[in-house]
Design a protein around this motif. Structure first.
Motif, short mmCIF file in Angstrom:
data_model
loop_
_atom_site.label_atom_id
_atom_site.label_comp_id
_atom_site.label_asym_id
_atom_site.label_seq_id
_atom_site.Cartn_x
_atom_site.Cartn_y
_atom_site.Cartn_z
N ARG A 147 38.19 39.26 37.26
CA ARG A 147 37.05 39.39 35.85
C ARG A 147 37.32 38.60 34.60
O ARG A 147 35.74 38.50 34.16
CB ARG A 147 37.97 40.74 35.29
CG ARG A 147 37.65 42.32 36.19
CD ARG A 147 36.37 42.84 36.17
NE ARG A 147 36.13 43.61 36.74
CZ ARG A 147 35.89 43.83 38.07
NH1 ARG A 147 34.68 43.23 38.62
NH2 ARG A 147 35.87 45.33 38.99
N THR A 148 38.13 37.64 34.64
CA THR A 148 38.34 36.44 33.99
C THR A 148 37.25 34.94 34.46
O THR A 148 36.42 34.84 33.97
CB THR A 148 39.40 36.36 33.42
OG1 THR A 148 40.61 37.56 33.65
CG2 THR A 148 40.17 34.89 32.43
N LEU A 149 37.64 34.77 36.16
CA LEU A 149 36.90 33.62 36.50
C LEU A 149 35.69 33.79 36.73
O LEU A 149 35.34 32.82 36.40
CB LEU A 149 38.24 33.24 36.99
CG LEU A 149 39.17 33.10 36.46
CD1 LEU A 149 40.16 32.80 37.81
CD2 LEU A 149 39.71 31.57 35.94
N ASP A 204 36.66 47.31 41.46
CA ASP A 204 37.82 46.77 40.99
C ASP A 204 38.49 47.36 42.75
O ASP A 204 38.93 47.08 43.39
CB ASP A 204 39.05 47.93 40.25
CG ASP A 204 38.61 47.40 38.86
OD1 ASP A 204 39.14 47.94 38.04
OD2 ASP A 204 38.30 46.75 38.92
N ARG A 225 42.45 41.41 37.27
CA ARG A 225 42.36 40.91 35.92
C ARG A 225 41.92 39.22 36.48
O ARG A 225 41.07 39.33 35.21
CB ARG A 225 43.88 41.20 35.57
CG ARG A 225 43.78 40.49 33.60
CD ARG A 225 44.76 41.05 32.75
NE ARG A 225 45.72 42.48 33.21
CZ ARG A 225 46.76 42.34 33.46
NH1 ARG A 225 47.69 41.77 33.40
NH2 ARG A 225 46.73 43.83 32.96
N ALA A 226 42.10 38.54 36.72
CA ALA A 226 42.13 37.04 36.75
C ALA A 226 40.70 36.97 37.97
O ALA A 226 39.71 36.37 37.22
CB ALA A 226 42.69 36.33 38.51
N TYR A 252 43.45 32.39 45.94
CA TYR A 252 44.86 32.95 45.44
C TYR A 252 46.02 33.43 45.82
O TYR A 252 47.31 32.97 45.54
CB TYR A 252 44.50 34.18 44.58
CG TYR A 252 45.02 35.28 42.99
CD1 TYR A 252 45.07 35.15 41.83
CD2 TYR A 252 46.68 35.86 43.96
CE1 TYR A 252 46.39 35.76 41.60
CE2 TYR A 252 47.20 36.87 43.25
CZ TYR A 252 46.87 36.38 41.50
OH TYR A 252 47.77 36.93 40.31
N PRO A 300 33.42 36.46 35.59
CA PRO A 300 32.32 37.53 34.89
C PRO A 300 31.28 38.34 35.39
O PRO A 300 30.70 39.54 34.96
CB PRO A 300 32.75 37.17 33.06
CG PRO A 300 31.78 35.77 33.96
CD PRO A 300 33.19 35.43 35.11
#
Length: 92
Positions: free
Chosen positions: A36-38, A46, A33-34, A16, A40
């Motif tokens: 958690r999205t990619l 956090d 957020r990325a 990233y 899961p």
């Protein structure tokens, strides 16, 4: 956090940050957020993700915005006597 999980999040963080190039800064909120999205199934907190991304950013000399990171511990006079209010008369 297991070493495999740490390695996965760390690899993601490095990729990233590398993709960001020489941007103005890296936002921990956006990276969390990325992740958690990619990823899961990622069990990292956090805070752990933010620490990993901050380290990756620092290694690449990029500033880090530690935005959105809050402590889950409630520290205050009720549970930390060192933070108890000092009477005003003691300050004079």
């Amino acid at each position: 956090m297991t070493s495999t999980l740490h390695h996965t999040v760390e690899s993601f963080a490095e990729a990233y940050v590398a993709a960001r190039g020489k941007s103005q800064f890296v936002s921990t909120t956006l990276v969390i957020r990325a992740v958690r999205t990619l990823l899961p199934a990622c069990a990292a907190t956090d805070r752990e993700i933010a620490d990993i991304i901050a380290a990756a950013s620092i290694r690449r000399h990029l500033p880090v915005a530690l935005d959105g990171i809050t402590s889950t511990n409630k520290i205050g006079p009720a549970n930390d006597p060192s933070l108890a209010r000092v009477p005003e008369s003691d300050l004079q």
